[in-house]
Design an enzyme around this catalytic site. Structure first.
Site, short mmCIF file in Angstrom:
data_model
loop_
_atom_site.label_atom_id
_atom_site.label_comp_id
_atom_site.label_asym_id
_atom_site.label_seq_id
_atom_site.Cartn_x
_atom_site.Cartn_y
_atom_site.Cartn_z
N GLU A 1 0.81 -1.22 0.00
CA GLU A 1 0.00 0.00 0.00
C GLU A 1 0.84 1.26 0.00
OE1 GLU A 1 -0.67 -2.69 1.74
OE2 GLU A 1 -2.77 -3.18 1.42
N HIS B 1 -10.84 -5.15 10.41
CA HIS B 1 -11.69 -5.04 9.22
C HIS B 1 -12.97 -4.31 9.54
CE1 HIS B 1 -9.00 -8.36 8.11
NE2 HIS B 1 -9.30 -8.14 6.85
C1 LIG Z 1 -1.36 -4.63 4.39
C2 LIG Z 1 -2.47 -5.49 3.97
N1 LIG Z 1 -3.08 -5.25 2.79
C3 LIG Z 1 -4.11 -6.03 2.38
C4 LIG Z 1 -4.54 -7.07 3.14
C5 LIG Z 1 -5.72 -7.93 2.68
N2 LIG Z 1 -5.26 -9.29 2.45
C6 LIG Z 1 -5.45 -10.27 3.36
S1 LIG Z 1 -4.69 -11.69 2.90
C7 LIG Z 1 -4.17 -11.01 1.44
C8 LIG Z 1 -3.36 -11.82 0.50
C9 LIG Z 1 -2.10 -12.27 1.13
O1 LIG Z 1 -1.35 -13.00 0.24
P1 LIG Z 1 -0.04 -13.73 0.69
O2 LIG Z 1 0.87 -12.81 1.40
O3 LIG Z 1 0.49 -14.42 -0.50
O4 LIG Z 1 -0.55 -14.78 1.76
P2 LIG Z 1 -1.59 -15.98 1.54
O5 LIG Z 1 -2.92 -15.46 1.96
O6 LIG Z 1 -1.55 -16.39 0.12
O7 LIG Z 1 -1.11 -17.04 2.45
C10 LIG Z 1 -4.58 -9.69 1.33
C11 LIG Z 1 -4.31 -8.83 0.18
C12 LIG Z 1 -3.88 -7.28 4.37
N3 LIG Z 1 -4.27 -8.26 5.20
N4 LIG Z 1 -2.86 -6.49 4.75
#
Ligand SMILES: Cc1ncc(C[n+]2csc(CCOP(=O)(O)OP(=O)(O)O)c2C)c(N)n1
Ligand SMILES: [Mg+2]
Lengths: 332, 370
Positions: A60, A127
């Site tokens: 972000e 959230h």
């Molecule tokens: C800073 C931030 N931005 C957006 C989100 C929303 N969000 C939750 S999980 C996710 C995807 C995360 O992907 P990854 O790091 O690959 O982990 P995975 O869920 O695939 O294990 C997002 C965008 C968040 N939790 N934190």
């Protein structure tokens, strides 16, 4: 003319502005292929292409800074945070870089920051937050809080055409709220022609004589319900939706206080440090002699947002809490 | 030099090979190490890494228990017992259990939202995890939080906030404290493929590298960050290529092979304990289900890819096959372990459902520490 959901209103505003102005583009996580967490931009990438509907990495602070850079050159980025809570990642970029830029004579930053916020049934501490108190003390920002589809569409267009960074609050709870379950006053017809809604003008949702209820955001629903209940008890409540928080319509607040002499301010964010403090202070400063009762406020309790339903219900404002406060004010 | 010895020492990986790297094809029974710009392939000589029967079955139980706990939670969600949402990690059982099983009791675990297996094997009881998901008093947050935003202090498992990336510097800080106190303890943490794009990831890993902190970073690369594809997330061929940029060693491994995960992680943890600094491990898996219980995975997943990972790289099935084919365990022993893992998950659910909801009168408690 027609009726659409709040979510459709936001989609339509984005779509029409992107058609109108080639400088408008979108950054956000999962907004292209996936259409975004709330499907606001479903189908956008197919139509506008990957250069204008950009799936960004999970960073972000990085893409907020990049949007500011593009804005400095005259482009008009609209950035989507997946949840309003994650805007804390970009705090410096918004508060220190974007907000003061024009004041420092370094040019306008036409940037729209879309924040899907507020509670949505046990969404938990990360959230559910109401981010406006974090930004309210920052000159150079505008903060908008539409609750009707009409305002959502018209104010998003205004935000995109504005030459300043605009924090555009969206209410997750309202995205798919069935139109036919909304009170009539919250579902004005949407013109088929282009229209905008100016910032800084409150909207009176209900005229009243005895008590004034000033609010914004999803608590508008509780305000109207509570006013209905009070009506049956013979108390007439004037309900005002501020719509725009920075700038805010000071005159509208002063006018209603002059009329009823009793003021309740309501918002979902915590009462402590909330925007209601500013509204109350302005009334104390400029309309003290019109007050017939102490100003009252209803907001969330001064704790982090808990997830479990009994705690969350205790934390959040509710129609019952508003009714209680209105009764006390009316009886004062 | 015999072939096996050469493979043990590693075969240089060419930059051409790295440029064509394929996560599915190129990690069959081998892994990649990166030391500075020195990239090498190593064959995984499984026979030399056989743990004892007890350890083998312990790993089996916890992998199976992880799957059973998440499946039980999933159906509890469908029956309305989970307020809010829930994330699960089907496909990540070997990576979570294999890595966290290397930690000692007194060492800190800093998990992310796909590390249920790490919680369980580190000693967090399933009923506590479930009570947390159900918003009940017997969850570690006493109903204040939910989902895998969870920690468990009695077993030195930190909480996490939702903001991805934030826990990387925190893990580095825990390692700082261990180093400052001279405890000789390692810290273990995780991040998703998406999470590696955050500024916090960079700042935390760099900090740990500069101070040679005793911490192991595992990148759980499950090929998606919600709906975002890897190619939208990073432009290098593998995230392990970031390791030389920080001046620390890196390993790229198949995260569905629990014995390999365990071998690489225990070596990294030993290096950390010995004061040799951090290691970055990219553990490749596939998220075998949607991002959350609300996600419509089929809208965007590459079905062909999902099919081959489900069929050939389900960590649990792979381990069952290994145990049986290597003669480590009989079919009866394997199914008894599965049955116990599931029964324990179901008992945990029943107990968690007996836990009371928090009393609203307690809302204002504990905002400040006494
Ligand atoms: C800073 C931030 N931005 C957006 C989100 C929303 N969000 C939750 S999980 C996710 C995807 C995360 O992907 P990854 O790091 O690959 O982990 P995975 O869920 O695939 O294990 C997002 C965008 C968040 N939790 N934190
Ligand atoms: Mg991922």
């Amino acid at each position: 003319m027609g009726q659409i959901t709040y979510r459709q209103a936001i989609s339509e505003a984005l779509w029409e502005e992107m058609e109108r102005d080639k400088e408008v583009f979108l950054y956000g996580e999962d907004i292209g292929l996936g259409g975004g967490a709330f499907y606001i931009t479903k189908g956008f990438q197919e139509h506008f292409g990957r250069d204008r509907v950009v799936d960004v990495p999970l960073s972000e602070a990085g893409w907020t800074g990049a949007a500011i850079g593009a804005a400095l050159t005259g482009m008009r980025p609209v950035i989507e945070f997946q949840f309003a809570d994650f805007v804390t990642e970009s705090f410096k970029m918004i508060v220190d870089l974007a907000a003061g830029n024009h004041f420092r004579q370094m040019g306008p930053v036409p940037l729209v920051i879309r924040l899907p916020g507020a509670a949505l049934v046990s969404a938990g501490p990360f959230h559910s937050q109401n981010p406006e108190p974090w930004f309210f003390g920052t000159p150079g920002l505008k903060i908008i809080a539409p609750t009707t589809a009409y305002d959502a569409k018209g104010m998003l267009k205004t935000a995109i055409r504005d030459n300043n960074p605009v924090i555009y609050l969206e209410y997750k709870k309202l995205y798919n709220y069935p139109v036919n379950e909304l009170p009539d006053i919250l579902r004005p017809d949407i013109p088929s022609d282009d229209y905008t809604v100016p910032f800084g003008e409150a909207r009176t949702l209900r005229e009243g004589e005895d008590v004034s209820l000033v609010t914004f955001g999803t608590t508008v629903l509780q305000a109207l319900e509570a006013a209905d209940i009070l009506e049956e008890e013979g108390v007439s409540t004037e309900v005002i939706d501020m719509r725009s928080i920075l700038p805010y319509d000071k005159e509208a607040i002063l006018r209603t206080v002059e009329k009823t002499g009793k003021l309740l301010i309501l918002h979902e964010a915590r009462k402590h440090g909330g925007i209601s403090g500013e509204f109350a202070a302005v009334v104390a400063e400029e309309a003290f002699e019109h007050l017939d009762a102490p100003i009252q406020r209803v907001g969330a309790t001064n704790t982090p947002i808990p997830l479990s339903p009994p705690l969350e219900n205790a934390y959040l404002p509710s129609t019952q809490k508003v009714v209680d406060a209105l009764r006390e004010l009316a009886a004062y | 030099m015999s072939e096996t010895t050469a493979e043990r020492a590693g075969i240089p990986a060419t930059s051409d090979e790295l440029a064509r790297l394929d996560y599915f094809e190129d990690l069959r029974d081998r892994y990649l190490s990166l030391d500075g710009l020195d990239a090498k392939w190593h064959s995984f000589e499984r026979e030399n890494s056989y743990p004892s029967f007890e350890t083998c079955m312990r790993l089996h139980y916890f992998m199976s228990h992880t799957r059973a706990v998440e499946e039980t939670l999933d159906s509890a969600f469908r029956s309305g017992h989970i307020p809010g949402t829930a994330y699960f990690a089907r496909g990540n059982e070997a990576a979570s259990v294999g890595s966290a099983s290397c930690l000692r009791d007194e060492e800190w675990l800093v998990p992310m939202h796909r590390n249920c297996g790490a919680h369980l094997v580190k000693g967090h009881p399933a009923r506590s995890i479930m009570a947390h998901f159900f918003g009940r008093m017997d969850g570690p947050s006493r109903g204040r939080d939910g989902n895998f935003h969870i920690g468990y202090r009695p077993k030195k498992i930190t909480q996490l906030i939702s903001h991805i990336g934030s826990m990387i510097p925190v893990a580095a800080g825990i390692a700082w404290a261990e180093k400052a106190r001279g405890t000789g303890r390692a810290t273990l943490t995780y991040i998703g493929d998406g999470g590696t794009s955050t500024g916090d990831f960079h700042e935390g890993v760099n900090f740990a590298a500069v101070h040679k902190l005793p911490v192991v970073f595992i990148i759980d690369n499950n090929q998606y960050a919600y709906k975002t594809l890897l190619k939208e997330q990073y432009a290098c061929k593998s995230l392990i290529l970031k390791a030389p940029g920080y001046g620390i060693p890196g390993f790229l491994i198949d995260g569905t092979d629990i014995l390999l995960v365990r071998k690489i992680c225990s070596e990294a943890i030993d290096r950390a304990r010995a004061g040799e600094g951090p290691t970055l491990i990219e553990s490749v898996t596939m998220r075998l289900a949607g991002h959350s219980v609300y996600d419509k995975y089929s809208d965007y997943v590459d079905l062909e890819n999902l099919r081959r990972w489900t069929n050939e790289r389900d960590p649990l099935e792979r381990y069952d096959t290994f145990l049986e084919e290597s003669g480590m365990a009989t079919i009866e022993e394997i199914s008894a372990s599965h049955a116990r893992a599931r029964a324990d998950a179901e008992t945990a659910r029943d107990e968690a459902l007996k836990s009371p909801f928090p009393d609203p009168a307690t809302l204002n408690d504990d905002v400040y520490a006494p």
